[in-house]
Design a protein around this motif. Structure first.
Motif, short mmCIF file in Angstrom:
data_model
loop_
_atom_site.label_atom_id
_atom_site.label_comp_id
_atom_site.label_asym_id
_atom_site.label_seq_id
_atom_site.Cartn_x
_atom_site.Cartn_y
_atom_site.Cartn_z
N PRO A 28 0.78 -1.24 0.00
CA PRO A 28 0.00 0.00 0.00
C PRO A 28 0.82 1.29 0.00
N GLN A 29 1.92 1.36 0.75
CA GLN A 29 2.71 2.59 0.79
C GLN A 29 3.34 2.88 -0.56
N VAL A 30 3.75 1.84 -1.28
CA VAL A 30 4.34 2.03 -2.61
C VAL A 30 3.26 2.52 -3.56
N ARG A 31 2.10 1.92 -3.48
CA ARG A 31 0.98 2.36 -4.33
C ARG A 31 0.67 3.83 -4.04
N GLU A 32 0.65 4.20 -2.78
CA GLU A 32 0.38 5.59 -2.40
C GLU A 32 1.44 6.53 -2.98
N PHE A 33 2.71 6.11 -2.95
CA PHE A 33 3.78 6.92 -3.52
C PHE A 33 3.51 7.17 -5.00
N TYR A 34 3.22 6.11 -5.77
CA TYR A 34 3.00 6.26 -7.21
C TYR A 34 1.72 7.02 -7.51
N GLU A 35 0.69 6.90 -6.67
CA GLU A 35 -0.52 7.70 -6.87
C GLU A 35 -0.22 9.18 -6.69
N ASN A 36 0.57 9.50 -5.66
CA ASN A 36 0.94 10.89 -5.43
C ASN A 36 1.86 11.42 -6.52
N LEU A 37 2.77 10.59 -6.99
CA LEU A 37 3.64 10.98 -8.10
C LEU A 37 2.78 11.27 -9.34
N GLY A 38 1.82 10.41 -9.62
CA GLY A 38 0.92 10.63 -10.75
C GLY A 38 0.13 11.92 -10.63
N LYS A 39 -0.32 12.23 -9.41
CA LYS A 39 -1.05 13.49 -9.18
C LYS A 39 -0.16 14.70 -9.46
N GLN A 40 1.10 14.60 -9.05
CA GLN A 40 2.05 15.68 -9.32
C GLN A 40 2.24 15.87 -10.83
N ILE A 41 2.41 14.76 -11.54
CA ILE A 41 2.60 14.84 -12.99
C ILE A 41 1.37 15.45 -13.66
N ARG A 42 0.18 14.97 -13.28
CA ARG A 42 -1.06 15.49 -13.86
C ARG A 42 -1.20 16.99 -13.59
N ALA A 43 -0.95 17.41 -12.35
CA ALA A 43 -1.10 18.83 -12.00
C ALA A 43 -0.12 19.69 -12.80
N ARG A 44 1.11 19.25 -12.92
CA ARG A 44 2.11 20.01 -13.66
C ARG A 44 1.80 20.03 -15.16
N ARG A 45 1.30 18.92 -15.69
CA ARG A 45 0.93 18.85 -17.11
C ARG A 45 -0.21 19.82 -17.38
N ARG A 46 -1.23 19.79 -16.54
CA ARG A 46 -2.38 20.68 -16.71
C ARG A 46 -1.99 22.15 -16.56
N ALA A 47 -1.07 22.43 -15.64
CA ALA A 47 -0.62 23.81 -15.45
C ALA A 47 0.04 24.36 -16.71
N ARG A 48 0.54 23.47 -17.55
CA ARG A 48 1.17 23.87 -18.82
C ARG A 48 0.20 23.74 -19.99
N SER A 49 -1.07 23.55 -19.67
CA SER A 49 -2.12 23.40 -20.69
C SER A 49 -1.77 22.32 -21.71
N MET A 50 -1.20 21.24 -21.24
CA MET A 50 -0.82 20.13 -22.11
C MET A 50 -1.78 18.97 -21.86
N ASP A 51 -2.26 18.35 -22.93
CA ASP A 51 -3.11 17.19 -22.73
C ASP A 51 -2.26 15.91 -22.64
N GLN A 52 -2.90 14.82 -22.26
CA GLN A 52 -2.17 13.57 -22.08
C GLN A 52 -1.53 13.10 -23.39
N ALA A 53 -2.21 13.30 -24.49
CA ALA A 53 -1.66 12.88 -25.79
C ALA A 53 -0.40 13.67 -26.12
N GLY A 54 -0.40 14.95 -25.78
CA GLY A 54 0.78 15.78 -26.03
C GLY A 54 1.98 15.33 -25.21
N LEU A 55 1.74 15.03 -23.94
CA LEU A 55 2.83 14.52 -23.10
C LEU A 55 3.30 13.17 -23.62
#
Length: 148
Positions: A28-55
């Motif tokens: 569970p702690q590893v899963r939580e780490f990767y979920e939080n990492l994913g949230k960071q990536i999504r937030a930073r991608r969105r802040a740059r107005s980039m969609d998932q396909a662009g990334l």
């Protein structure tokens, strides 16, 4: 006290719990780490107005892989972690989740199914990655100071 397991009657005993993903599933702690990492990536991608396909195009993955990374369902290799940071014009450390999730007792917990050699290899890899991030940070700081 050692952070590595000791062999005790064909069972491994954790002296300080180290956590890693095992072949039988993700702790569970590893899963939580990767979920939080994913949230960071999504937030930073969105802040740059980039969609998932662009990334995905920038890093050479499919859009569904980016979705899985952002949802914490797909773990990142180190080179992909750096590729994502580069594609988002960020330093890799800017994508890391809160440092509380990086504490060894949270991130590295050995299962009884892992041998001491595997545990040592994982601990060594973890140390090399954190050393590399620190070295990169120091190099950038020195470069910025030299420009000043």
């Amino acid at each position: 006290m050692s952070r590595f397991p000791t062999h005790d009657n064909d069972n491994y005993t954790n002296t300080e719990s180290l956590t890693i993903a095992t072949a039988r599933g993700t702790i569970p702690q590893v899963r939580e780490f990767y979920e939080n990492l994913g949230k960071q990536i999504r937030a930073r991608r969105r802040a740059r107005s980039m969609d998932q396909a662009g990334l995905a195009r920038r890093i050479g993955l499919s859009r569904s892989s980016v979705t899985n990374i952002e949802q914490g369902r797909q773990n990142l290799s180190l080179h992909m972690f750096y590729a994502i940071a580069d594609a988002l014009n960020l330093h890799p450390r800017d994508l890391l989740p809160d440092k509380k999730l990086l504490r060894p007792k949270k991130v590295l917990k050995l299962s009884a199914h892992l041998s001491l050699n595997v545990a040592n290899d994982v601990a060594g890899l973890y140390q090399r990655v954190t050393d590399k991030i620190f070295e990169d940070s120091e190099r950038r700081t020195r470069a910025a100071n030299e420009k000043s």
